[in-house]
Every structure is written in structure tokens, then in C-alpha cells.
Scaffold this motif. Sequence first.
Motif, PDB file in Angstrom:
ATOM      1  N   ALA A 203      48.607  46.006  36.506  1.00  0.00           N
ATOM      2  CA  ALA A 203      47.636  46.278  37.515  1.00  0.00           C
ATOM      3  C   ALA A 203      47.835  46.412  38.644  1.00  0.00           C
ATOM      4  O   ALA A 203      49.039  46.491  39.360  1.00  0.00           O
ATOM      5  N   LYS A 204      46.608  47.042  39.718  1.00  0.00           N
ATOM      6  CA  LYS A 204      46.790  47.388  40.850  1.00  0.00           C
ATOM      7  C   LYS A 204      45.704  46.732  41.721  1.00  0.00           C
ATOM      8  O   LYS A 204      44.930  46.632  41.485  1.00  0.00           O
ATOM      9  N   ALA A 205      46.404  46.108  43.115  1.00  0.00           N
ATOM     10  CA  ALA A 205      45.634  45.763  43.977  1.00  0.00           C
ATOM     11  C   ALA A 205      45.982  46.303  45.411  1.00  0.00           C
ATOM     12  O   ALA A 205      47.105  46.282  45.687  1.00  0.00           O
ATOM     13  N   TYR A 206      44.788  46.901  46.037  1.00  0.00           N
ATOM     14  CA  TYR A 206      44.992  47.503  47.401  1.00  0.00           C
ATOM     15  C   TYR A 206      43.852  46.911  48.442  1.00  0.00           C
ATOM     16  O   TYR A 206      42.852  46.691  48.272  1.00  0.00           O
ATOM     17  N   ARG A 207      44.454  46.689  49.535  1.00  0.00           N
ATOM     18  CA  ARG A 207      43.638  46.220  50.736  1.00  0.00           C
ATOM     19  C   ARG A 207      42.504  45.228  50.423  1.00  0.00           C
ATOM     20  O   ARG A 207      41.242  45.390  50.381  1.00  0.00           O
ATOM     21  N   ALA A 208      43.000  43.955  49.869  1.00  0.00           N
ATOM     22  CA  ALA A 208      42.245  43.039  49.402  1.00  0.00           C
ATOM     23  C   ALA A 208      42.644  41.494  49.661  1.00  0.00           C
ATOM     24  O   ALA A 208      44.086  41.387  50.026  1.00  0.00           O
ATOM     25  N   LEU A 225      43.653  52.378  48.751  1.00  0.00           N
ATOM     26  CA  LEU A 225      44.485  52.762  49.899  1.00  0.00           C
ATOM     27  C   LEU A 225      43.792  53.630  51.042  1.00  0.00           C
ATOM     28  O   LEU A 225      43.905  53.558  52.011  1.00  0.00           O
ATOM     29  N   ASP A 226      42.840  54.348  50.635  1.00  0.00           N
ATOM     30  CA  ASP A 226      42.166  55.571  51.435  1.00  0.00           C
ATOM     31  C   ASP A 226      40.796  55.169  51.777  1.00  0.00           C
ATOM     32  O   ASP A 226      39.927  55.798  52.032  1.00  0.00           O
ATOM     33  N   THR A 227      40.446  53.642  51.959  1.00  0.00           N
ATOM     34  CA  THR A 227      39.435  53.264  52.709  1.00  0.00           C
ATOM     35  C   THR A 227      39.807  52.196  53.719  1.00  0.00           C
ATOM     36  O   THR A 227      40.876  51.622  53.843  1.00  0.00           O
ATOM     37  N   LYS A 228      38.721  52.171  54.710  1.00  0.00           N
ATOM     38  CA  LYS A 228      38.811  51.124  55.549  1.00  0.00           C
ATOM     39  C   LYS A 228      38.384  49.735  55.167  1.00  0.00           C
ATOM     40  O   LYS A 228      38.401  48.533  55.438  1.00  0.00           O
ATOM     41  N   GLU A 229      37.782  49.891  54.039  1.00  0.00           N
ATOM     42  CA  GLU A 229      37.036  48.525  53.361  1.00  0.00           C
ATOM     43  C   GLU A 229      38.118  47.438  52.868  1.00  0.00           C
ATOM     44  O   GLU A 229      39.016  47.872  52.073  1.00  0.00           O
ATOM     45  N   ILE A 230      37.874  46.356  53.082  1.00  0.00           N
ATOM     46  CA  ILE A 230      38.788  45.155  52.698  1.00  0.00           C
ATOM     47  C   ILE A 230      37.867  44.604  51.460  1.00  0.00           C
ATOM     48  O   ILE A 230      36.954  43.896  51.904  1.00  0.00           O
ATOM     49  N   LYS A 231      38.604  44.362  50.278  1.00  0.00           N
ATOM     50  CA  LYS A 231      37.730  43.586  49.116  1.00  0.00           C
ATOM     51  C   LYS A 231      37.959  42.281  49.152  1.00  0.00           C
ATOM     52  O   LYS A 231      39.324  41.845  49.461  1.00  0.00           O
ATOM     53  N   LEU A 232      37.205  41.393  48.968  1.00  0.00           N
ATOM     54  CA  LEU A 232      37.190  39.819  48.227  1.00  0.00           C
ATOM     55  C   LEU A 232      37.299  39.881  47.094  1.00  0.00           C
ATOM     56  O   LEU A 232      36.176  40.157  46.424  1.00  0.00           O
ATOM     57  N   ILE A 233      38.512  39.556  46.400  1.00  0.00           N
ATOM     58  CA  ILE A 233      38.263  39.365  44.808  1.00  0.00           C
ATOM     59  C   ILE A 233      38.000  37.837  44.514  1.00  0.00           C
ATOM     60  O   ILE A 233      39.230  37.131  44.890  1.00  0.00           O
ATOM     61  N   ALA A 234      36.982  37.448  44.453  1.00  0.00           N
ATOM     62  CA  ALA A 234      36.720  36.006  44.196  1.00  0.00           C
ATOM     63  C   ALA A 234      36.786  35.393  42.764  1.00  0.00           C
ATOM     64  O   ALA A 234      36.687  34.283  42.454  1.00  0.00           O
TER      65      ALA A 234
END
Length: 241
Positions: A203-208, A225-234
Motif C-alpha cells: 500500500a502507499k500513503a502520501y501527504r496524509a 506527492l505531486d499535490t499541495k493537498e493534505i488528505k485526512l484518512i478517517a
Amino acid sequence: MLEYHKKNDADLTVAVRPVPWEEAPRFGIMNVDMNSRIYEFQEKPAEPKSNLASMGIYIFDWKLLRQALIDDAADADSEHDFGKNIIPTLLAQEKRLFAWSFEGYWKDVGTIDSLWEANMDLIDHNDELDLGDPSWKIYTADIPTLPHFVAANAKVEHCYINQGAVIHGNVKDSVLFNNVTIEAGADVQQCVLMPGCTVKKNAKAYRAIIADNVVIEEGCTVGALDTKEIKLIAHDVKGDN
């Protein structure tokens, strides 16, 4: 700040710090005169008149605070909030309110982005916040769990790793809380992994920010990795994402 409060014979002193103008609507904003005396307070204004934000740290005259809280508790129309009620009431009463400018490290973590940024600040070591400073010990609850473990084939670069973490995969530029598991073949970069979460095989997790006990199932990808967005994985992630 206390000496400043005493010097000004203040009824209330509010710690403040300039914030970027685009973020000012998230804060209580202080408008001050040349002597840093507060003459107006705006609670999360759509059109702020300044960018001097309250840090939510106050020094009150005790007797004044006690009476203000008693009066506010008896007001059925009050929201019982410092920013919305107590401070505006004291201003209306022409009390002596002053702003004290704080110049050290501070981060409001009221958004996903700011929470992620605060965690990244820990590992960057390019500011005043140093968890390893022996003169400023930070005391927290001790977790009764095993020490962290990094397997022979794992790769770890530029991370904070807490107790109980088990790493078989790759992790870079990240903060791992207690009892996190990163399985073989998994790739984690620029993430904050909260207690008990698992990133399974390949699995892969980036900027989260991955919330407590969430599972990223085998082969899934969250964030980029190629975005400024930060993901919330709830919630658990299953299948291709």
C-alpha cells in the motif's frame, strides 16, 4: 507576558501573533492602537481589519474575570465564549485590554493542513520547536507497549517514530505515533500516522494524516506527492483508491 500585563496595569492581556492574511478569518483578530491597547475585537471576521490573531492565551485580573464569568453564566443569550462574549463585553465596559506580541514558535492546529504542518515542523528542526531540548522537557503519558521495531529490509529516513511501531516497509519524512504498523512493500511519505493505524503490504500513503486505528488495505493508495493537498484518512481504505 506577565510582566507586560503588570506594567500596563491591564485588566486583560491577550497573546497575539501575526498570521497570513488569507488565514485571518479563522481567528479572533485584535485591532490595537500605537500602545498595543486593544480597541476592537473581531471574532473570525469575513473581512479582517488586521492580521493580529489571538493565540487563545490570556492573563486576566482575577476579580474581573470572576465577575465576568458569573455575569456571563447568568446571560441566557450568551454563547459563553471568550471571543464571542467575554472580550467584547470587557471592551464595551472600557476595560484596559492589551495585546502582547509573541515571537516564538506557534501553530494553530484548527485545520487538517495546519495539523500536518505542525507535525512536519517537528522533523524539520528549522524552527524554535525542539523536542530534544533538555531545558524544556515535555511530559506525556507513557504507553505500556514494546519499543519500536525496524526490520532488516525496511527503509526509514527523516522520521519521528514512537513506541510500538513496527516497520517492514519504507517510510520517509513522516511522524509515526504509537503502535503503527507498516508492512513489507508499503511506501509512506510525508504522512502523520496516528496511533494504531496500519499500512498493509504494497500500500502507499502520501501527504496524509491517517487517523487512529485506520487500515490502508493491501495495494491501496491514498494521497499523492505531486499535490499541495493534505488528505485526512478517517476510515479504512479497501480496494483501489
